[in-house]
Structure formats: structure tokens, C-alpha cells
Design a protein around this motif. Structure first.
Motif, mmCIF file in Angstrom:
data_model
loop_
_atom_site.group_PDB
_atom_site.id
_atom_site.type_symbol
_atom_site.label_atom_id
_atom_site.label_comp_id
_atom_site.label_asym_id
_atom_site.label_seq_id
_atom_site.Cartn_x
_atom_site.Cartn_y
_atom_site.Cartn_z
ATOM 1 N N ASN A 131 36.150 85.589 16.142
ATOM 2 C CA ASN A 131 37.236 84.884 16.268
ATOM 3 C C ASN A 131 36.683 83.511 16.652
ATOM 4 O OD1 ASN A 131 37.120 86.203 18.766
ATOM 5 N ND2 ASN A 131 38.035 84.105 19.452
ATOM 6 N N MET A 132 37.383 82.272 16.443
ATOM 7 C CA MET A 132 37.137 80.686 16.596
ATOM 8 C C MET A 132 37.728 80.185 17.963
ATOM 9 S SD MET A 132 37.047 79.380 12.674
ATOM 10 C CE MET A 132 36.659 77.789 13.488
ATOM 11 N N GLY A 133 38.790 80.911 18.224
ATOM 12 C CA GLY A 133 39.665 80.280 19.455
ATOM 13 C C GLY A 133 40.384 81.225 20.256
ATOM 14 N N ASN A 138 42.263 76.357 21.536
ATOM 15 C CA ASN A 138 41.057 75.894 22.211
ATOM 16 C C ASN A 138 39.888 76.606 21.798
ATOM 17 O OD1 ASN A 138 42.525 74.116 24.263
ATOM 18 N ND2 ASN A 138 43.456 75.853 24.813
ATOM 19 N N GLY A 139 38.588 76.203 21.768
ATOM 20 C CA GLY A 139 37.393 77.054 21.335
ATOM 21 C C GLY A 139 37.355 78.170 22.312
ATOM 22 N N PRO A 165 31.460 79.605 23.985
ATOM 23 C CA PRO A 165 32.483 78.729 23.875
ATOM 24 C C PRO A 165 33.340 78.512 22.289
ATOM 25 C CG PRO A 165 30.312 77.647 24.087
ATOM 26 C CD PRO A 165 30.236 78.928 24.514
ATOM 27 N N THR A 166 32.557 78.790 21.418
ATOM 28 C CA THR A 166 32.943 78.807 20.092
ATOM 29 C C THR A 166 32.281 80.042 19.259
ATOM 30 O OG1 THR A 166 31.296 77.157 19.310
ATOM 31 C CG2 THR A 166 33.471 76.457 19.870
ATOM 32 N N GLY A 167 32.793 80.302 18.183
ATOM 33 C CA GLY A 167 32.423 81.325 17.352
ATOM 34 C C GLY A 167 33.052 81.334 15.920
#
Length: 449
Positions: A131-133, A138-139, A165-167
Motif C-alpha cells: 500500500n501507499m498511504g 497521507n504517506g 513512510p511510503t511504499g
């Protein structure tokens, strides 16, 4: 066997056409009267999902489950809605149907995750989705897990204290007990479009994460540079290989990651750098080489990258003794074409701006994005939608005219790429209007499986 059909994710988001996304089945059999045509469309029951990536369920050869190698379930996570569709492609491979749907509220409440991206089956038979957020956009990196038999949402994969923090993307090698994941963008910021003012603000990820596969714990992190935006991660297909590559979208750099001499430690090194171009008539004075996809041939001989902004696809020969060597390159669109609004003022690689591409009387707009390679390595398929919001910003003609799917012929002896002028899937002629095509999958196996 040669691929006979392909499944392609298609979206209507950002096109001003109020229709649901759909999964297209494309005929790839040259002997068929419907060769190069969409022979079936599976519409989703909701609007504006943004079907993005697609991944196979656990029946594609998991190591511990003992499952048969036949692929029967395709998992479609949605980049914007955070919904998850499971599609049955085993009962009728030419006419898939939805067999399960997981609603966003379940993903939000059970996992506190959203903006779902890449899917792979795990060695134990479960399905892992990066997932991204978070639900607010939000990240937030990490993964959610589906049960490999029931496809019920089980929860998060990683420990809460180790969420990146992100992906975006990931790949793993069970024999080395390692999973490697990339960064991404902060969804609610990227959803407004690309803004040069966002550079140097931490909006675009820069980390490569190394995980202990069995313990689900983060063991190492590599900083690949400010605003590098590492997206696509690929291990070599050899299951014993402790080596892979990650492509950074905004910096135009490909890094090789590998197991170092120190026990269980990994290292990275830069092996490819595509220089930016000095331009006028664009949103920035330098146009980066935006690497939208990276793929490795099943025999681990060649590496391919798609350069979404410049417009070229590159083929590199891999070698254990030296860095990848460029052996093939072809332009299939992009932002620097002759006669367009962008003028190239200085170019370290090209002597002149490339010509527009026309295939079967169709002008190709946009730039090369997602790729898929046949198992024999001789046919490289490519679509030209990256993300609907950015498509509309950088390639408005693509949104108006619709995506295409092209085939490149690959020289597997000496290297080389050529556009096959006899193949074109025109998604601009869909019954409900032009759509944007993204991920490509083959039921018999592909280079991303």
C-alpha cells in the motif's frame, strides 16, 4: 507455450467518462480472427476505482502450499478507492468473472491502510498487497494480507512500529529469507498532479527497504537520493540468486541490490543512469528520465526499462562481471517528439528529437509505461498509461484518444528492439469511449510472476 490471451487493467478515472473500470481480455493468438482485439470486458461494479496493478493468487507455484502451478485467480487492488477485487480466470479464461470483493471500509478499519498497489502471492499461500498511504491519503508504507484460500482480509503483514513512510512495489527470494520493497509518493499530494514545488519536500520517496521474510521485520534501509522515487523492484528469476534491481522514476537511476560478503547484509550500487534533457516549453527546464517500469527476462539475460517522459524503451544485457550494457532502444511516444510543444535544447544522448509513432494508421500518444514479456523473451508488450491524474497533466491527447497496447520484437541473440507494425490494441475505440490501459498479465505465466 506462446501466450494466447492477456488481461489488461483499464480505467476511466480522469477521462470525464462516467463508466466503471474494467478488465480487458485481449486475443494474442496470431492465427485467431480476433488477434489484437479486446474479446471480453469485465466491468467493475463501482466508479473511479483506478485499477492499476494486477497480481496472481496463490496457485502460481507457492513453495510451501503445494498448490498447483495453474493460475486461476487474479487479484486487482485499486489505487484510489482501496477496494480489492478477486477475479476468477480459471473457469473461463477468455471470460473472467468477479468472485470476491473487499470493500475499502474493511481495509481502512482492519489495517488503517489505503491506496493499494502491487500484489504477489507469498510462499505460504497467502496474498500480499503493498500500500501507499493511510485512509486519509497521507504517506504510509507496508502491506496487507489476504488468506490464500478464502481471500478474506487477514490484516497487516509487518509490525506496526516498522511501517515505512511510503511504499509501492516489492519482490522476495524465499531461499534468502528476504523481501525488498520500494518507496512511492504521498497519495493525497500526487493526486493533485505533479508539481515541481513538491520537490525537496519529502513528497517523493527515496528509500529501499530490506525485510526478514519469515519474521516480517525491517532489517535494512537504503537512501537512494533526494526525490529519487524508487518504484519498481525485481529480483533475478533464478531462485538461488541474491541479486535484483530497483528503478528510480524521477532520478532516472537503476540500482543493483545484492547480498554482500557480510552475513545477511545487503548492499546497493548504481548501475544505470539516464541523463535528464534540457528543454523549453515544459514545466521544468530539465526533463528527467521517468522510469515507469522495469522487467527482467525469465532467463535473467536482459533487463528492460520504460522511460515514460522521454518516450523510449531500453534493453540492457546483464552480466555478472560488469554493469548492464545497452543493446536495444526504441521510441514509442513521449514528450520530446519532433513537432510537439517541447524543444530539446541540450541532449547528452540524442542528436535530434524522435519522430511520432504511427501504427496501423493510429498516432500513438503518451509514453511507454507498463510492460510484459513473453516467456521466450521474444515479444515485449507495452501500454502507455501511468496514472490517470498524471496522464491528463502530461499527455492530454492520450486521455482524449485513449491508450494503446503495442508489441515490440526482441532480438534475444545480440539484443535489439523493433516495433511490430502489425500489432495494435486500440483502447480509443472502446464502446463507452477512450480509456486508459495499464497492467498486462498472461494466464500461462509472465516475466513478473
Amino acid at each position: 507455450p506462446r501466450e494466447e490471451v492477456a488481461y489488461v487493467t483499464c480505467t476511466y478515472r480522469s477521462t470525464c467518462i462516467e463508466q466503471p473500470d474494467f478488465l480487458a481480455t485481449v486475443d494474442l493468438n496470431p492465427r485467431s480472427p480476433h488477434y489484437g482485439q479486446v474479446i471480453h470486458r469485465l466491468p467493475m461494479p463501482n466508479l473511479k476505482d483506478e485499477l492499476h496493478c494486477a497480481g496472481w493468487g496463490p496457485a502460481c507455484g507457492c513453495f510451501e502450499s503445494g498448490a498447483a502451478a495453474k493460475r486461476t485467480k487474479l487479484v486487482l487492488p485499486c489505487l484510489i478507492s482501496s477496494r480489492i477485487y478477486v477475479v476468477d480466470v480459471g473457469t473461463q479464461c477468455r471470460a473472467p468473472r468477479i468472485c470476491k470483493m473487499i470493500e475499502p471500509v474493511d481495509v481502512f478499519w482492519k489495517c488503517n491502510k489505503g491506496y493499494l498497489a502491487v500484489t504477489h502471492p507469498l510462499p505460504n499461500g497467502d496474498v500480499l498487497i503493498a500500500n501507499m498511504g493511510d485512509p486519509a491519503g497521507n504517506g504510509k508504507g507496508g502491506f496487507v494480507v489476504l488468506d490464500g484460500e478464502t481471500f478474506e482480509l487477514k490484516g497487516n503483514w509487518e509490525n506496526e512500529c516498522e511501517v515505512p513512510p511510503t511504499g509501492y512495489d516489492f519482490w522476495y527470494q524465499p531461499r534468502h529469507n528476504v523481501l525488498v520493497s520500494s518507496a512511492g509518493v504521498v497519495p493525497k499530494v500526487a493526486g493533485r498532479g505533479f508539481n515541481p514545488d513538491d520537490l525537496k519536500k519529502g513528497i517523493f520517496g527515496r528509500r529501499l527497504n530490506v525485510w526478514n521474510l519469515s519474521c516480517r521485520s525491517l532489517t535494512q534501509c537504503f537512501d537512494l537520493g533526494e526525490d529519487s522515487l524508487p518504484l519498481n523492484v525485481r529480483f533475478l528469476h533464478n531462485p538461488d540468486a541474491a541479486e535484483g534491481y530497483v528503478a528510480c522514476a524521477l532520478s532516472g537511476v537503476v540500482f543493483r541490490f545484492y547480498k554482500s560478503c557480510e552475513a545477511n547484509n545487503w548492499a546497493v550500487e548504481e548501475v544505470i543512469r539516464i541523463p535528464p534533457k534540457d528543454v523549453s516549453g515544459w514545466i521544468m527546464p530539465k526533463m528527467p528520465a521517468f522510469i515507469a517500469d522495469l522487467i527482467i527476462s525469465p532467463d535473467d539475460r536482459f533487463l528492460f526499462i520504460s522511460n515514460w517522459l522521454h518516450g523510449d524503451i531500453r534493453q540492457y544485457e546483464l552480466s555478472r562481471s560488469c554493469k548492464p550494457r545497452l543493446v536495444g532502444q526504441v521510441f514509442v511516444g513521449g514528450s520530446i517528439l519532433r513537432g510537439g510543444p517541447v524543444t530539446v535544447c541540450r541532449d547528452e544522448e540524442l542528436k535530434c528529437q524522435p519522430e511520432p509513432l504511427v501504427v496501423k494508421c493510429k498516432r500513438v500518444y503518451g509514453g511507454p509505461s507498463k510492460m510484459q514479456l513473453s516467456l521466450d523473451g521474444k515479444r515485449l508488450y507495452v501500454t502507455n498509461s501511468f496514472y490517470s491524474t498524471w496522464d491528463r497533466q502530461f499527455y492530454p491527447s492520450l486521455v482524449k484518444e485513449g491508450s494503446v497496447m503495442l508489441q515490440l520484437d526482441v532480438d534475444t541473440d545480440k539484443g535489439g528492439l523493433a516495433v511490430n507494425k502489425n500489432f495494435l490494441v486500440d483502447f480509443g475505440k472502446e464502446p463507452h469511449g477512450p480509456c486508459l490501459a495499464h497492467e498486462i498479465r498472461f494466464p500461462g505465466g509472465d516475466a513478473k510472476s
